[in-house]
Design an enzyme around this catalytic site. Structure first.
Site, PDB file in Angstrom:
ATOM      1  N   LYS A  28      26.261  50.148  35.366  1.00  0.00           N
ATOM      2  CA  LYS A  28      26.196  50.151  33.899  1.00  0.00           C
ATOM      3  C   LYS A  28      27.303  51.032  33.294  1.00  0.00           C
ATOM      4  CE  LYS A  28      21.859  51.616  33.560  1.00  0.00           C
ATOM      5  NZ  LYS A  28      21.430  51.770  34.964  1.00  0.00           N
ATOM      6  N   ARG A 103      14.484  52.697  28.067  1.00  0.00           N
ATOM      7  CA  ARG A 103      13.983  52.652  29.442  1.00  0.00           C
ATOM      8  C   ARG A 103      12.476  52.437  29.500  1.00  0.00           C
ATOM      9  NH1 ARG A 103      18.428  55.808  31.867  1.00  0.00           N
ATOM     10  NH2 ARG A 103      18.236  55.992  34.112  1.00  0.00           N
ATOM     11  N   ARG A 142      28.059  57.905  45.821  1.00  0.00           N
ATOM     12  CA  ARG A 142      28.426  58.660  44.603  1.00  0.00           C
ATOM     13  C   ARG A 142      28.027  60.133  44.762  1.00  0.00           C
ATOM     14  NH1 ARG A 142      26.220  56.569  38.827  1.00  0.00           N
ATOM     15  NH2 ARG A 142      24.387  57.774  39.339  1.00  0.00           N
ATOM     16  N   ARG A 148      26.533  63.312  41.033  1.00  0.00           N
ATOM     17  CA  ARG A 148      25.422  63.959  40.355  1.00  0.00           C
ATOM     18  C   ARG A 148      24.399  64.550  41.310  1.00  0.00           C
ATOM     19  NH1 ARG A 148      24.078  59.129  36.392  1.00  0.00           N
ATOM     20  NH2 ARG A 148      22.019  59.751  37.116  1.00  0.00           N
ATOM     21  N   ARG A 159      13.877  57.227  41.617  1.00  0.00           N
ATOM     22  CA  ARG A 159      14.420  56.632  40.381  1.00  0.00           C
ATOM     23  C   ARG A 159      14.282  55.111  40.408  1.00  0.00           C
ATOM     24  NH1 ARG A 159      19.873  59.289  41.146  1.00  0.00           N
ATOM     25  NH2 ARG A 159      20.731  57.954  39.543  1.00  0.00           N
TER      26      ARG A 159
HETATM   27  P1  AMP Z   1      21.142  57.917  33.983  1.00  0.00           P
HETATM   28  O1  AMP Z   1      22.383  58.724  33.796  1.00  0.00           O
HETATM   29  O2  AMP Z   1      20.995  56.842  32.927  1.00  0.00           O
HETATM   30  O3  AMP Z   1      20.986  57.382  35.380  1.00  0.00           O
HETATM   31  O4  AMP Z   1      19.908  58.911  33.745  1.00  0.00           O
HETATM   32  C1  AMP Z   1      19.700  60.031  34.585  1.00  0.00           C
HETATM   33  C2  AMP Z   1      18.295  60.572  34.359  1.00  0.00           C
HETATM   34  O5  AMP Z   1      18.156  60.967  32.978  1.00  0.00           O
HETATM   35  C3  AMP Z   1      17.185  59.566  34.590  1.00  0.00           C
HETATM   36  O6  AMP Z   1      16.790  59.520  35.960  1.00  0.00           O
HETATM   37  C4  AMP Z   1      16.087  60.121  33.693  1.00  0.00           C
HETATM   38  O7  AMP Z   1      15.461  61.240  34.285  1.00  0.00           O
HETATM   39  C5  AMP Z   1      16.858  60.642  32.504  1.00  0.00           C
HETATM   40  N1  AMP Z   1      17.016  59.616  31.440  1.00  0.00           N
HETATM   41  C6  AMP Z   1      18.173  59.026  31.032  1.00  0.00           C
HETATM   42  N2  AMP Z   1      17.947  58.153  30.049  1.00  0.00           N
HETATM   43  C7  AMP Z   1      16.598  58.174  29.837  1.00  0.00           C
HETATM   44  C8  AMP Z   1      15.734  57.475  28.953  1.00  0.00           C
HETATM   45  N3  AMP Z   1      16.206  56.553  28.088  1.00  0.00           N
HETATM   46  N4  AMP Z   1      14.411  57.751  29.012  1.00  0.00           N
HETATM   47  C9  AMP Z   1      13.931  58.673  29.857  1.00  0.00           C
HETATM   48  N5  AMP Z   1      14.676  59.353  30.734  1.00  0.00           N
HETATM   49  C10 AMP Z   1      16.012  59.117  30.720  1.00  0.00           C
END
Ligand code: AMP
Length: 206
Positions: A28, A103, A142, A148, A159
């Site tokens: 994404k 989400r 990654r 990360r 996740r």
């Molecule tokens: P991402 O960078 O989108 O993979 O997000 C990393 C982490 O941030 C996720 O595993 C969640 O813990 C949190 N997170 C990101 N976006 C959301 C969202 N829209 N709702 C809830 N948690 C989020």
């Protein structure tokens, strides 16, 4: 809403607002960057915003970190509260790519509500389909490349699990609005990008 707001909303240009959807590791972030350049869009990634809150040591960041470190979703009230102002600040220009948001169905509802109040809406959801084995491989890589802290096998597995139970229903939410477009997300970045552009170009012309 007063009459002037209503008039403005009905005459203003429709934005191109795309929800880029898919499990962690689906690509994404990479595709978002390409789409931003191609269609001159803004990028809203809740993951990036949350990581920036953590880096700044804010109260929200500290609270969110507890969930993120374990691979859980940050609770809806925190995310929806955080996104509200971000949305209002970005609702100008050609449109927005939503990356990693919404989400949950509650977040999708909240997003529709704020957009409707601004006379806008989601144009389409583009969902990237990638097998679980491939996702794990990509995310582990990654993590090894110094990415990360949540890119370790244990958190990755969690996740993906959370994605299946809490986030997959969001696809159905947009399917019910006839806005879901699935794209096979394996292959080279350029050919996946072309497929996404094909979907978007058809929507823009329509
Ligand atoms: P991402 O960078 O989108 O993979 O997000 C990393 C982490 O941030 C996720 O595993 C969640 O813990 C949190 N997170 C990101 N976006 C959301 C969202 N829209 N709702 C809830 N948690 C989020």
């Amino acid at each position: 809403m007063n009459k002037n707001t209503q008039r403005n909303n009905s005459t203003q240009k429709k934005m191109l607002n795309i929800v880029l959807f898919g499990p962690p590791g689906a690509g994404k972030g990479t595709q978002s960057q390409l789409l931003i350049d191609r269609y001159q869009l803004k990028h809203i990634s809740t993951g990036d915003i949350l990581r920036s809150q953590i880096a700044q040591g804010t109260e929200l960041g500290l609270e969110a970190k507890r969930y993120m470190d374990n691979g859980n979703l940050v609770p809806d009230d925190l995310v929806i509260g955080m996104i509200d102002q971000v949305l209002r600040d970005n609702m100008a220009g050609n449109g927005v790519i939503f990356d990693g948001f919404p989400r949950t169905v509650a977040q999708a509802d909240a997003l529709d509500e704020v957009l409707a109040a601004l006379g806008q809406g989601i144009t389409a959801m583009v969902a990237l389909e990638v097998s679980e084995d491939e996702l794990i491989q990509r995310l582990v890589l990654r993590g090894q490349m110094g990415g990360r802290s949540d890119d370790n096998v244990e958190t990755i597995t969690k996740r993906i699990q959370v994605y299946k139970t809490e986030t997959v229903p969001v696809a159905e939410y947009y399917q019910n609005q006839d806005k879901l477009h699935s794209i096979y997300g394996l292959g080279d970045i350029g050919s996946i990008f072309s497929k996404i552009c094909h979907v978007i170009d058809e929507l823009v012309i329509a």
